[in-house]
Write a protein that holds these residues in place. Structure first.
Motif, mmCIF file in Angstrom:
data_model
loop_
_atom_site.group_PDB
_atom_site.id
_atom_site.type_symbol
_atom_site.label_atom_id
_atom_site.label_comp_id
_atom_site.label_asym_id
_atom_site.label_seq_id
_atom_site.Cartn_x
_atom_site.Cartn_y
_atom_site.Cartn_z
ATOM 1 N N ARG A 201 -32.463 -36.367 -7.336
ATOM 2 C CA ARG A 201 -32.226 -35.841 -8.688
ATOM 3 C C ARG A 201 -32.399 -36.938 -9.730
ATOM 4 N N ALA A 248 -39.691 -34.305 -23.513
ATOM 5 C CA ALA A 248 -38.449 -33.565 -23.293
ATOM 6 C C ALA A 248 -38.083 -32.727 -24.515
ATOM 7 N N PHE A 252 -37.759 -28.717 -24.499
ATOM 8 C CA PHE A 252 -36.560 -28.018 -24.967
ATOM 9 C C PHE A 252 -36.940 -26.905 -25.938
ATOM 10 N N LYS A 255 -38.368 -24.021 -24.271
ATOM 11 C CA LYS A 255 -37.440 -23.424 -23.300
ATOM 12 C C LYS A 255 -37.947 -23.563 -21.856
ATOM 13 N N ARG A 256 -38.426 -24.780 -21.535
ATOM 14 C CA ARG A 256 -38.823 -25.065 -20.159
ATOM 15 C C ARG A 256 -38.226 -26.396 -19.727
ATOM 16 N N ARG A 257 -38.163 -26.602 -18.435
ATOM 17 C CA ARG A 257 -37.565 -27.825 -17.890
ATOM 18 C C ARG A 257 -38.510 -29.008 -18.128
ATOM 19 N N THR A 259 -40.382 -32.639 -17.594
ATOM 20 C CA THR A 259 -40.826 -33.494 -16.495
ATOM 21 C C THR A 259 -40.806 -34.925 -16.994
#
Length: 263
Positions: A201, A248, A252, A255-257, A259
């Protein structure tokens, strides 16, 4: 590295460093200390490694100094028997605490003396529910080394640290967490997997930001508020120019994660 006193393997973007003397509860003799320092230097300098997991083979994390070797050193040359503190232990602890990537300790069993200091020099810990921890030094007429007087005090507070160091009584993983030695407590058979999952993680996270955070937290003990605010502002300004931050923010908004690539 394989088959030595310390094993080094890659697990994706994480490196796993294993103290490999299970027959001696992973006690640290000269060979082991040399190999451990070498392995940590390797992973600290490898840009492809984004997080590190430190653990022990078998049923122990680390029982501290190998006392058989220490006794021989005392008999042979007591004036130099403790050279290892500055020559071996200090560099290892410095590498764990200051390398520019997060380090996780998977405490799979006995964790005492310098072993406890190694675990506390790491950034995060996963503890076996039946792990036994302790300072141990006073039990053999010694005081702290490997940074333990600082790391333990910062973790549990001065009063508790005095109690743990002076009485040298063992304590449990559950007590460790309750007293402030942060960590995740899991069944013994899950320690390795939980440690690897946590390292993975972190390896997928914003490693440049992690490195800056490690420095700020470590140096906060030496700075007043004004100096802390200035150091934080400088670090934020540097990170604000990074690709990770820009990506990032866009992730945001979309609305996606995000990388993270560590730069």
């Amino acid at each position: 590295m394989s088959g030595g006193a310390v094993l080094l393997e890659r697990d994706g973007a994480a490196a796993v460093v294993t103290i490999n003397r299970p027959e001696r509860r992973n006690a640290l003799d000269g060979k082991t200390k040399t190999e451990l320092r070498g392995a940590l230097e390797d992973v600290a300098g490898d840009d492809a490694v984004r997080a590190v997991l430190l653990t022990g083979a078998g049923g122990a994390f680390c029982a501290g100094q190998d006392l058989a070797e220490h006794a021989a050193a005392l008999r042979a040359d007591p004036a130099h028997a403790f050279d290892t503190v500055e020559e071996d232990y200090a560099p290892v602890v410095r590498l764990l605490a200051t390398m520019g990537k997060p380090v996780v300790a998977a405490v799979n069993g006995t964790c005492v003396g310098a072993g406890l200091a190694l675990a506390l020099a790491c950034d995060l810990r996963v503890l076996a529910e039946d792990a036994v921890l302790g300072t141990a030094f006073a039990a053999i007429g010694l005081t702290c080394d490997s940074g333990l007087s600082a790391t333990l005090t910062r973790a549990v507070g001065e009063a508790r640290a005095r109690e743990l160091v002076l009485l040298a009584e063992p304590f449990s993983a559950q007590q460790a967490v309750a007293w402030g030695i942060s960590g995740q407590v899991v069944p013994r058979e899950e320690v390795g997997a939980a440690g690897r999952a946590l390292a993975a993680r972190l390896a997928a996270g914003p490693t440049a930001a992690y490195a800056a955070s490690k420095r700020l937290i470590a140096q906060s003990w030496e700075r007043d508020l004004g100096a802390t605010l200035a150091a934080e502002a400088q670090a934020q300004a540097r990170l604000g120019l990074s690709g990770d931050h820009a990506a990032a923010v866009e992730a945001f908004l979309a609305k996606r994660r995000p990388t993270f690539e560590g730069r």
